[in-house]
Design an enzyme around this catalytic site. Structure first.
Site, mmCIF file in Angstrom:
data_model
loop_
_atom_site.group_PDB
_atom_site.id
_atom_site.type_symbol
_atom_site.label_atom_id
_atom_site.label_comp_id
_atom_site.label_asym_id
_atom_site.label_seq_id
_atom_site.Cartn_x
_atom_site.Cartn_y
_atom_site.Cartn_z
ATOM 1 N N PRO A 196 0.815 -1.166 0.017
ATOM 2 C CA PRO A 196 -0.148 -0.018 0.030
ATOM 3 C C PRO A 196 0.768 1.355 0.070
ATOM 4 C CG PRO A 196 -0.083 -1.221 2.266
ATOM 5 C CD PRO A 196 0.580 -2.073 1.269
ATOM 6 N N ASN A 197 0.396 2.389 -0.825
ATOM 7 C CA ASN A 197 0.793 3.498 -0.757
ATOM 8 C C ASN A 197 2.123 3.738 -1.688
ATOM 9 O OD1 ASN A 197 -1.282 4.897 1.004
ATOM 10 N ND2 ASN A 197 -0.286 3.744 2.479
ATOM 11 N N ARG A 256 5.130 11.154 -2.571
ATOM 12 C CA ARG A 256 4.804 10.504 -1.050
ATOM 13 C C ARG A 256 5.973 11.038 -0.131
ATOM 14 N NH1 ARG A 256 4.652 4.397 1.041
ATOM 15 N NH2 ARG A 256 4.091 5.088 3.249
ATOM 16 N N TYR A 308 11.068 9.223 1.306
ATOM 17 C CA TYR A 308 10.982 8.073 0.163
ATOM 18 C C TYR A 308 11.825 8.515 -1.037
ATOM 19 C CZ TYR A 308 7.798 5.954 3.336
ATOM 20 O OH TYR A 308 7.102 5.135 4.607
ATOM 21 N N ASN A 356 8.094 -5.478 -1.124
ATOM 22 C CA ASN A 356 7.828 -4.217 -0.238
ATOM 23 C C ASN A 356 6.550 -4.361 0.339
ATOM 24 O OD1 ASN A 356 7.988 -1.959 1.236
ATOM 25 N ND2 ASN A 356 8.987 -0.649 -0.243
ATOM 26 N N ALA A 371 3.148 -0.728 4.836
ATOM 27 C CA ALA A 371 2.590 -0.900 6.055
ATOM 28 C C ALA A 371 2.308 -2.175 6.627
ATOM 29 C CB ALA A 371 1.518 0.172 6.431
ATOM 30 N N GLU A 374 12.459 -9.547 1.963
ATOM 31 C CA GLU A 374 11.782 -8.195 2.271
ATOM 32 C C GLU A 374 12.662 -7.005 2.065
ATOM 33 O OE1 GLU A 374 10.774 -8.153 6.478
ATOM 34 O OE2 GLU A 374 10.624 -6.240 6.614
ATOM 35 N N HIS A 420 12.661 -2.650 1.971
ATOM 36 C CA HIS A 420 12.369 -1.108 2.321
ATOM 37 C C HIS A 420 13.162 -0.024 1.607
ATOM 38 C CE1 HIS A 420 9.502 -3.197 4.839
ATOM 39 N NE2 HIS A 420 10.295 -3.886 5.330
HETATM 40 C C1 DQA Z 1 8.432 0.964 3.748
HETATM 41 C C2 DQA Z 1 8.461 1.490 5.145
HETATM 42 C C3 DQA Z 1 6.982 1.155 5.738
HETATM 43 O O1 DQA Z 1 7.129 1.541 7.115
HETATM 44 C C4 DQA Z 1 5.868 2.037 5.176
HETATM 45 O O2 DQA Z 1 4.599 1.731 5.918
HETATM 46 C C5 DQA Z 1 5.893 2.080 3.821
HETATM 47 C C6 DQA Z 1 7.151 2.184 3.158
HETATM 48 C C7 DQA Z 1 9.651 1.652 3.030
HETATM 49 O O3 DQA Z 1 9.675 0.975 1.761
HETATM 50 O O4 DQA Z 1 10.165 2.178 3.314
HETATM 51 O O5 DQA Z 1 5.028 2.139 3.295
HETATM 52 O O6 DQA Z 1 7.932 -0.125 3.433
#
Ligand code: DQA
Length: 147
Positions: free
Chosen positions: A9-10, A17, A22, A73, A76, A97, A99
């Site tokens: 998400p997002n 964003r 980011y 990724n 959240a 995983e 981020h």
């Molecule tokens: C994220 C880190 C997560 O905590 C956050 O909710 C995201 C982005 C990252 O890529 O840094 O949506 O996964």
């Protein structure tokens, strides 16, 4: 071989964003970087994003018979989703995983990952390069698995 890059998400909003956290690279630009590196490494890349937990679970189930590894990724959902953790575990897919941000340098609720225990490893904090590092790591895992 084939690698699924799964985004939660997002992440569709990357570029605008919270650029202080980011950066300004869009998800489409990250996809292009992943496809270029995939071609260099000799692997097919599938790139998927969803804001919906169930859709991410479905993508993992579908990946079972199509892809050889997944880099994820989960956004959240990393910190909340038993369903995603169980899906990774249930499929038996090799998963990494990743981020963009270093979640350990952020709020305490981001310090816990429910999916890390069922992943081979975690890469975080390198911005878009986290994707490229994860792809290289997955290529190594797949190469070792096939010998
Ligand atoms: C994220 C880190 C997560 O905590 C956050 O909710 C995201 C982005 C990252 O890529 O840094 O949506 O996964």
């Amino acid at each position: 071989m084939s690698i699924l890059v799964l985004n939660g998400p997002n992440l569709n909003l990357l570029g605008t964003r919270e650029p202080g956290i980011y950066g300004s690279t869009t998800l489409a630009e990250i996809e292009a970087m992943c496809r270029a590196l995939g071609a260099e490494l000799g692997h097919d890349i599938a790139f998927v994003q969803s804001n919906h937990e169930g859709a991410l679970v479905d993508a993992l189930h579908a990946a079972r018979t199509v892809h050889d590894g997944v880099i994820i990724n989960a956004g959240a959902y990393t910190h909340t989703s038993v369903a995603l953790r169980d899906a990774i575990s249930a499929t038996g897919l090799k998963a990494i995983e990743l981020h963009l941000s270093n979640t350990h340098a952020r709020e305490s609720f981001r310090h816990v990952s429910l999916i890390a225990p069922v992943c081979v490893g975690v890469i975080q904090g390198f911005g878009p390069d986290s994707y490229l590092l994860a792809l290289r790591a997955m290529a190594g895992i797949l190469a070792r698995a096939s010998t």
